[in-house]
Design an enzyme around this catalytic site. Structure first.
Site, PDB file in Angstrom:
ATOM      1  NE  ARG A   4      -4.547 -26.007 -25.094  1.00 53.53           N
ATOM      2  CZ  ARG A   4      -4.505 -26.490 -26.316  1.00 53.53           C
ATOM      3  NH1 ARG A   4      -3.751 -27.545 -26.577  1.00 53.53           N
ATOM      4  NH2 ARG A   4      -5.180 -25.936 -27.302  1.00 53.53           N
ATOM      5  CB  THR A  20       4.017 -21.857 -23.890  1.00 51.18           C
ATOM      6  OG1 THR A  20       3.000 -21.925 -22.862  1.00 51.18           O
ATOM      7  CG2 THR A  20       4.722 -20.509 -23.807  1.00 51.18           C
ATOM      8  CG  ASP A  41     -12.095 -23.368 -26.386  1.00 47.92           C
ATOM      9  OD1 ASP A  41     -12.733 -23.750 -25.376  1.00 47.92           O
ATOM     10  OD2 ASP A  41     -11.021 -22.761 -26.309  1.00 47.92           O
ATOM     11  CG  ASP A  46     -14.288 -20.337 -25.832  1.00 48.51           C
ATOM     12  OD1 ASP A  46     -14.307 -19.913 -24.662  1.00 48.51           O
ATOM     13  OD2 ASP A  46     -13.412 -20.025 -26.660  1.00 48.51           O
TER      14      ASP A  46
HETATM   15  C1  PRP Z   1      -8.878 -27.133 -22.686  1.00 48.09           C
HETATM   16  C2  PRP Z   1      -9.424 -28.474 -22.261  1.00 48.09           C
HETATM   17  C3  PRP Z   1      -8.276 -29.072 -21.522  1.00 48.09           C
HETATM   18  C4  PRP Z   1      -7.084 -28.539 -22.267  1.00 48.09           C
HETATM   19  C5  PRP Z   1      -6.542 -29.635 -23.121  1.00 48.09           C
HETATM   20  O1  PRP Z   1      -8.903 -26.246 -21.639  1.00 48.09           O
HETATM   21  O2  PRP Z   1     -10.588 -28.397 -21.519  1.00 48.09           O
HETATM   22  O3  PRP Z   1      -8.233 -28.706 -20.152  1.00 48.09           O
HETATM   23  O4  PRP Z   1      -7.559 -27.466 -23.067  1.00 48.09           O
HETATM   24  O5  PRP Z   1      -5.392 -29.232 -23.732  1.00 48.09           O
HETATM   25  P1  PRP Z   1      -3.995 -29.881 -23.425  1.00 48.09           P
HETATM   26  O6  PRP Z   1      -4.186 -31.360 -23.452  1.00 48.09           O
HETATM   27  O7  PRP Z   1      -3.136 -29.388 -24.558  1.00 48.09           O
HETATM   28  O8  PRP Z   1      -3.500 -29.387 -22.109  1.00 48.09           O
HETATM   29  P2  PRP Z   1      -8.511 -24.701 -21.831  1.00 48.09           P
HETATM   30  O9  PRP Z   1      -7.054 -24.488 -21.588  1.00 48.09           O
HETATM   31  O10 PRP Z   1      -9.015 -24.228 -23.161  1.00 48.09           O
HETATM   32  O11 PRP Z   1      -9.254 -24.000 -20.655  1.00 48.09           O
HETATM   33  P3  PRP Z   1     -10.817 -23.843 -20.400  1.00 48.09           P
HETATM   34  O12 PRP Z   1     -11.366 -25.206 -20.132  1.00 48.09           O
HETATM   35  O13 PRP Z   1     -10.856 -22.960 -19.201  1.00 48.09           O
HETATM   36  O14 PRP Z   1     -11.443 -23.205 -21.606  1.00 48.09           O
HETATM   37  N1  URA Z   2      -8.838 -27.656 -25.908  1.00 43.51           N
HETATM   38  C1  URA Z   2     -10.024 -27.627 -26.546  1.00 43.51           C
HETATM   39  O1  URA Z   2     -11.044 -27.180 -25.982  1.00 43.51           O
HETATM   40  N2  URA Z   2     -10.081 -28.083 -27.807  1.00 43.51           N
HETATM   41  C2  URA Z   2      -8.999 -28.578 -28.441  1.00 43.51           C
HETATM   42  O2  URA Z   2      -9.127 -29.004 -29.604  1.00 43.51           O
HETATM   43  C3  URA Z   2      -7.778 -28.595 -27.767  1.00 43.51           C
HETATM   44  C4  URA Z   2      -7.724 -28.131 -26.488  1.00 43.51           C
END
Ligand code: PRP
Ligand code: URA
Length: 208
Positions: A103, A107, A199, A202
């Site tokens: 994400r 945005t 997160d 993380d």
């Molecule tokens: C997180 C999570 C989803 C997304 C959900 O990933 O694992 O993929 O956010 O959010 P959304 O429904 O608003 O799209 P992130 O973008 O943090 O990436 P990562 O898994 O690489 O940390």
């Molecule tokens: N992605 C995450 O990892 N946590 C949230 O709460 C939303 C998006």
């Protein structure tokens, strides 16, 4: 809502409480993601097709059944990775296809950066894996990709959903069942699920 399955299984409820806890360190967090994923996949696959087989036991012949459909596990990188291994142990014949989407922090729109799908579909059922369904943007983007690829039967398996994400995913792909452990209250002003768990990427990878 039709198509939304929230698990009320006591084992899942117990493990989700531990997962959310701010004191849960990455090793334990990864174990819990793995275990919850297995339990959710067990529920999400209860309608898979079977083919009859006859097996020879040491005592004679038995009627049995074997999975009729080839399953594809599709983790959304990064956080979906932690859901693969346990589910894969339960269905070792599954294929694993990775999709990378993150994400954009400002945005909140999904940005695709990795796609390892083969040219033509090789599986009959795809389980899209991602612990978090927040705005729903990442899930919709991945399922768009899978449908353009030719996937016919897709299920989304996640752990914590926000109502906003469920609505967005259901409106974009009403044919895709959504299997979650829990439906939370809302998204906050920076797109995080409340109360959520923070997160998920993380916390798994120790990068927070
Ligand atoms: C997180 C999570 C989803 C997304 C959900 O990933 O694992 O993929 O956010 O959010 P959304 O429904 O608003 O799209 P992130 O973008 O943090 O990436 P990562 O898994 O690489 O940390
Ligand atoms: N992605 C995450 O990892 N946590 C949230 O709460 C939303 C998006």
């Amino acid at each position: 809502m039709e198509g939304l399955h929230i698990s009320n299984h006591p084992l899942i409820c117990h493990k989700v409480a531990l997962l959310r806890d701010i004191q849960t360190e990455p090793k334990k967090f990864r174990e819990l993601i793995r275990e919850i994923a297995i339990l959710l996949a067990y529920e999400a696959t209860s309608d898979l097709g079977l083919s009859p087989v006859t097996v020879t036991t040491p005592m004679g012949q038995a009627d049995g059944a074997t999975l009729a459909e080839k399953i594809g596990l599709v983790p959304i990188l990064r956080a979906g990775l932690g859901m693969v291994e346990g589910i894969w142990e339960m269905m070792p014949g599954a294929e694993v296809w990775h999709l990378g989407v993150y994400r954009d922090e400002k945005t909140l729109r999904p940005v695709q950066y990795y796609n390892k799908l083969p040219v033509a579909p090789t599986v009959q059922v795809c389980l899209v894996l991602d612990p978090m369904l927040a705005t729903g943007g990442s899930a919709v983007a991945c399922i768009d990709i899978l449908k353009r690829w030719g996937a016919r039967r897709i299920k989304f398996v996640g752990i914590i959903a926000a109502p906003e994400g469920v609505k967005t995913l259901h409106e974009a792909h009403p044919d895709v069942p959504i299997h979650m452990a829990v439906l939370d209250s809302n998204l906050n002003e920076i797109g995080y699920i409340v109360p959520g768990l923070g997160d998920a990427g993380d916390r798994q990878f120790g990068t927070g």
